[in-house]
Design a protein around this motif. Sequence first.
Motif, mmCIF file in Angstrom:
data_model
loop_
_atom_site.group_PDB
_atom_site.id
_atom_site.type_symbol
_atom_site.label_atom_id
_atom_site.label_comp_id
_atom_site.label_asym_id
_atom_site.label_seq_id
_atom_site.Cartn_x
_atom_site.Cartn_y
_atom_site.Cartn_z
ATOM 1 N N MET A 1 26.859 -33.163 -28.456
ATOM 2 C CA MET A 1 27.463 -34.128 -29.334
ATOM 3 C C MET A 1 27.298 -35.538 -28.775
ATOM 4 O O MET A 1 27.056 -36.465 -29.511
ATOM 5 C CB MET A 1 28.938 -33.757 -29.526
ATOM 6 N N LYS A 2 27.447 -35.658 -27.442
ATOM 7 C CA LYS A 2 27.266 -36.948 -26.801
ATOM 8 C C LYS A 2 25.867 -37.494 -27.055
ATOM 9 O O LYS A 2 25.685 -38.672 -27.295
ATOM 10 C CB LYS A 2 27.482 -36.814 -25.299
ATOM 11 N N ALA A 3 24.869 -36.584 -26.989
ATOM 12 C CA ALA A 3 23.477 -36.997 -27.187
ATOM 13 C C ALA A 3 23.271 -37.535 -28.598
ATOM 14 O O ALA A 3 22.563 -38.520 -28.798
ATOM 15 C CB ALA A 3 22.531 -35.843 -26.924
ATOM 16 N N LYS A 4 23.892 -36.918 -29.577
ATOM 17 C CA LYS A 4 23.728 -37.381 -30.959
ATOM 18 C C LYS A 4 24.426 -38.721 -31.170
ATOM 19 O O LYS A 4 23.924 -39.573 -31.888
ATOM 20 C CB LYS A 4 24.220 -36.322 -31.942
ATOM 21 N N PHE A 5 25.591 -38.928 -30.548
ATOM 22 C CA PHE A 5 26.256 -40.222 -30.646
ATOM 23 C C PHE A 5 25.390 -41.304 -30.009
ATOM 24 O O PHE A 5 25.205 -42.380 -30.575
ATOM 25 C CB PHE A 5 27.628 -40.170 -29.960
ATOM 26 N N LEU A 6 24.842 -41.004 -28.842
ATOM 27 C CA LEU A 6 23.948 -41.943 -28.169
ATOM 28 C C LEU A 6 22.727 -42.228 -29.031
ATOM 29 O O LEU A 6 22.273 -43.367 -29.128
ATOM 30 C CB LEU A 6 23.522 -41.384 -26.807
ATOM 31 N N PHE A 7 22.220 -41.193 -29.706
ATOM 32 C CA PHE A 7 21.073 -41.368 -30.586
ATOM 33 C C PHE A 7 21.374 -42.375 -31.694
ATOM 34 O O PHE A 7 20.562 -43.231 -32.006
ATOM 35 C CB PHE A 7 20.652 -40.023 -31.180
ATOM 36 N N VAL A 8 22.558 -42.276 -32.295
ATOM 37 C CA VAL A 8 22.931 -43.196 -33.368
ATOM 38 C C VAL A 8 22.978 -44.625 -32.837
ATOM 39 O O VAL A 8 22.491 -45.561 -33.485
ATOM 40 C CB VAL A 8 24.262 -42.790 -34.021
ATOM 41 N N ILE A 9 23.518 -44.816 -31.644
ATOM 42 C CA ILE A 9 23.544 -46.151 -31.030
ATOM 43 C C ILE A 9 22.124 -46.649 -30.797
ATOM 44 O O ILE A 9 21.798 -47.802 -31.098
ATOM 45 C CB ILE A 9 24.335 -46.126 -29.689
ATOM 46 N N ILE A 10 21.258 -45.778 -30.308
ATOM 47 C CA ILE A 10 19.863 -46.154 -30.069
ATOM 48 C C ILE A 10 19.174 -46.500 -31.377
ATOM 49 O O ILE A 10 18.366 -47.425 -31.445
ATOM 50 C CB ILE A 10 19.121 -45.034 -29.311
ATOM 51 N N ASN B 1 26.575 -49.835 -43.805
ATOM 52 C CA ASN B 1 27.554 -49.501 -44.843
ATOM 53 C C ASN B 1 27.936 -48.031 -44.897
ATOM 54 O O ASN B 1 28.766 -47.649 -45.730
ATOM 55 C CB ASN B 1 27.003 -49.911 -46.211
ATOM 56 N N ALA B 2 27.317 -47.180 -44.084
ATOM 57 C CA ALA B 2 27.609 -45.744 -44.131
ATOM 58 C C ALA B 2 27.339 -45.124 -42.771
ATOM 59 O O ALA B 2 26.568 -45.659 -41.978
ATOM 60 C CB ALA B 2 26.755 -45.062 -45.191
ATOM 61 N N LYS B 3 27.976 -43.989 -42.525
ATOM 62 C CA LYS B 3 27.736 -43.234 -41.291
ATOM 63 C C LYS B 3 26.948 -41.989 -41.641
ATOM 64 O O LYS B 3 27.287 -41.263 -42.571
ATOM 65 C CB LYS B 3 29.045 -42.854 -40.627
ATOM 66 N N TYR B 4 25.880 -41.760 -40.890
ATOM 67 C CA TYR B 4 25.026 -40.593 -41.079
ATOM 68 C C TYR B 4 24.975 -39.825 -39.777
ATOM 69 O O TYR B 4 25.050 -40.410 -38.703
ATOM 70 C CB TYR B 4 23.607 -41.013 -41.471
ATOM 71 N N GLN B 5 24.795 -38.539 -39.861
ATOM 72 C CA GLN B 5 24.663 -37.743 -38.658
ATOM 73 C C GLN B 5 23.200 -37.668 -38.242
ATOM 74 O O GLN B 5 22.308 -38.006 -39.010
ATOM 75 C CB GLN B 5 25.229 -36.349 -38.867
ATOM 76 N N ALA B 6 22.975 -37.215 -37.026
ATOM 77 C CA ALA B 6 21.619 -37.024 -36.518
ATOM 78 C C ALA B 6 21.240 -35.555 -36.687
ATOM 79 O O ALA B 6 22.095 -34.680 -36.705
ATOM 80 C CB ALA B 6 21.539 -37.421 -35.054
ATOM 81 N N SER B 7 19.953 -35.320 -36.824
ATOM 82 C CA SER B 7 19.420 -33.960 -36.980
ATOM 83 C C SER B 7 18.320 -33.748 -35.950
ATOM 84 O O SER B 7 17.518 -34.657 -35.700
ATOM 85 C CB SER B 7 18.859 -33.803 -38.392
ATOM 86 N N GLN C 1 3.194 -30.288 -39.664
ATOM 87 C CA GLN C 1 4.195 -29.376 -40.211
ATOM 88 C C GLN C 1 5.422 -29.528 -39.341
ATOM 89 O O GLN C 1 5.339 -30.010 -38.214
ATOM 90 C CB GLN C 1 3.706 -27.940 -40.230
ATOM 91 N N GLY C 2 6.566 -29.143 -39.870
ATOM 92 C CA GLY C 2 7.761 -29.313 -39.067
ATOM 93 C C GLY C 2 8.991 -28.750 -39.708
ATOM 94 O O GLY C 2 8.936 -28.097 -40.755
ATOM 95 N N GLN C 3 10.106 -29.042 -39.037
ATOM 96 C CA GLN C 3 11.392 -28.562 -39.506
ATOM 97 C C GLN C 3 12.503 -29.416 -38.919
ATOM 98 O O GLN C 3 12.290 -30.157 -37.960
ATOM 99 C CB GLN C 3 11.597 -27.108 -39.118
ATOM 100 N N SER C 4 13.687 -29.300 -39.512
ATOM 101 C CA SER C 4 14.861 -29.993 -39.004
ATOM 102 C C SER C 4 16.007 -29.000 -38.863
ATOM 103 O O SER C 4 16.006 -27.946 -39.497
ATOM 104 C CB SER C 4 15.256 -31.153 -39.933
ATOM 105 N N SER C 5 16.981 -29.353 -38.049
ATOM 106 C CA SER C 5 18.111 -28.454 -37.814
ATOM 107 C C SER C 5 19.097 -28.447 -38.973
ATOM 108 O O SER C 5 19.920 -27.541 -39.077
ATOM 109 C CB SER C 5 18.828 -28.828 -36.514
#
Length: 133
Positions: free
Chosen positions: A1-10, A42-48, A60-64
């Motif tokens: 979870m910490k990594a995703k929060f850091l990702f949003v800041i980045i 204006n909005a908060k989005y989560q990281a995937s 080709q690819g995928q997301s979580s």
Amino acid sequence: MKAKFLFVIILIISASCQLNDLEPVIITDGTYTGFFGRSSPNAKYQASDVTLIFKGNTYQGQSSIQKYPAICRGTFTMKGNKIEFTNECPWTAEFDWTYILTGEFDIYKEGEEIIIQRSYGEETYDTYRMTKQ
């Protein structure tokens, strides 16, 4: 979870970087993993978590998270600091198609990471940050 929060800041910081400060990228065949996120004041989005596999001019690819972003398979072309994806998969209509990995993006390198980013204006960005495995 910490990594995703850091990702949003980045994401927010990288969105404000001058594009000329970033190193151009050449995509080599292989598997790239990392995060995707949409950022907006204006909005908060989560990281995937995302995985993209490049071979020649195909991907080709995928997301979580299902359809966030919507990644399937297709082709891509590069010109300078731009990459254009052409999606080859059909999609159903029940979600926001701006999440489909298709169209033109800026592409840059920061250290070992590649950054693939598209602006929607008004400080809204889709950003993929990945490293080659």
